[in-house]
Design a protein around this motif. Structure first.
Motif, PDB file in Angstrom:
ATOM      1  N   ASP A   1      54.754  -3.234 -19.806  1.00  0.00           N
ATOM      2  CA  ASP A   1      53.726  -4.272 -19.766  1.00  0.00           C
ATOM      3  C   ASP A   1      54.178  -5.467 -20.601  1.00  0.00           C
TER       4      ASP A   1
ATOM      5  N   ARG B   1      44.424  -6.586 -25.362  1.00  0.00           N
ATOM      6  CA  ARG B   1      44.737  -6.525 -23.930  1.00  0.00           C
ATOM      7  C   ARG B   1      43.579  -5.842 -23.223  1.00  0.00           C
TER       8      ARG B   1
ATOM      9  N   SER C   1      43.038  -5.957 -19.252  1.00  0.00           N
ATOM     10  CA  SER C   1      43.521  -5.417 -17.987  1.00  0.00           C
ATOM     11  C   SER C   1      44.900  -4.809 -18.213  1.00  0.00           C
ATOM     12  N   LYS C   2      45.017  -3.522 -17.914  1.00  0.00           N
ATOM     13  CA  LYS C   2      46.284  -2.829 -18.130  1.00  0.00           C
ATOM     14  C   LYS C   2      46.904  -2.469 -16.786  1.00  0.00           C
ATOM     15  N   ALA C   3      48.146  -2.051 -16.812  1.00  0.00           N
ATOM     16  CA  ALA C   3      48.847  -1.722 -15.576  1.00  0.00           C
ATOM     17  C   ALA C   3      48.153  -0.591 -14.822  1.00  0.00           C
TER      18      ALA C   3
ATOM     19  N   CYS D   1      44.891   0.209 -15.058  1.00  0.00           N
ATOM     20  CA  CYS D   1      43.474  -0.072 -14.801  1.00  0.00           C
ATOM     21  C   CYS D   1      43.247  -1.585 -14.868  1.00  0.00           C
ATOM     22  N   ARG D   2      43.401  -2.245 -13.741  1.00  0.00           N
ATOM     23  CA  ARG D   2      43.197  -3.693 -13.678  1.00  0.00           C
ATOM     24  C   ARG D   2      41.716  -4.019 -13.763  1.00  0.00           C
ATOM     25  N   ASP D   3      41.392  -5.146 -14.388  1.00  0.00           N
ATOM     26  CA  ASP D   3      40.009  -5.563 -14.574  1.00  0.00           C
ATOM     27  C   ASP D   3      39.832  -6.948 -13.959  1.00  0.00           C
ATOM     28  N   TYR D   4      39.172  -7.006 -12.799  1.00  0.00           N
ATOM     29  CA  TYR D   4      38.915  -8.267 -12.116  1.00  0.00           C
ATOM     30  C   TYR D   4      37.436  -8.598 -12.253  1.00  0.00           C
TER      31      TYR D   4
ATOM     32  N   GLU E   1      41.769 -11.871 -12.863  1.00  0.00           N
ATOM     33  CA  GLU E   1      42.122 -10.718 -13.692  1.00  0.00           C
ATOM     34  C   GLU E   1      41.972 -11.076 -15.163  1.00  0.00           C
TER      35      GLU E   1
ATOM     36  N   LEU F   1      43.019 -10.895 -18.604  1.00  0.00           N
ATOM     37  CA  LEU F   1      44.253 -10.486 -19.264  1.00  0.00           C
ATOM     38  C   LEU F   1      44.012  -9.989 -20.676  1.00  0.00           C
TER      39      LEU F   1
END
Length: 131
Positions: free
Chosen positions: A4, A78, A80-82, A84-87, A125, A127
């Motif tokens: 990441d 941080r 949104s992680k690889a 578990c993305r957070d949109y 997203e 970040l």
């Protein structure tokens, strides 16, 4: 190679502020330059510049401290992680410390702060959060 790169950038900034370093070097990418631009616009860093090298280049970030030497950036987290993305939409963006901090969002219009996202009515997203 990092799993990441954005988390690596945030960790480098956190470590540099803890040691009271004046600047930190981060491997360059367009998203990292976008994050540095938002941090500069919001007053969390003094500035940044790109340094060309034989690989991907570097981003040099000049850190900002208060009059008594205290760090302007107290927390970088941080979101949104690889794995578990957070949109989020513009209306659903989180508020950090009731508006005292910022949320950095990657959108179709580039990397923006939560304030800019609300003005432009654009989501993306989430970040990281900064305060």
């Amino acid at each position: 190679m990092w799993s990441d790169p954005i988390a690596d950038m945030l960790t480098r900034i956190r470590n540099a502020t803890r040691t009271k370093a004046r600047e930190v070097l981060v491997p360059a990418s367009n998203v990292k330059v976008g994050i540095a631009e938002v941090l500069k616009q919001e007053g969390y860093i003094l500035g940044y510049d790109r340094i060309a090298d034989t690989k991907q280049g570097l981003v040099r970030i000049q850190l900002k401290y208060g009059p008594l030497g205290e760090s302007v950036i107290t927390e970088l987290k941080r979101v949104s992680k690889a794995g578990c993305r957070d949109y989020r939409g513009a209306a659903k963006l989180p508020r950090v410390l009731n508006g005292l901090g910022i949320v950095i969002v990657s959108t179709s219009q580039g990397v923006l702060s939560d304030r800019q996202c609300r003005e432009r009515h654009v989501g993306g997203e989430v970040l990281c959060t900064v305060n």
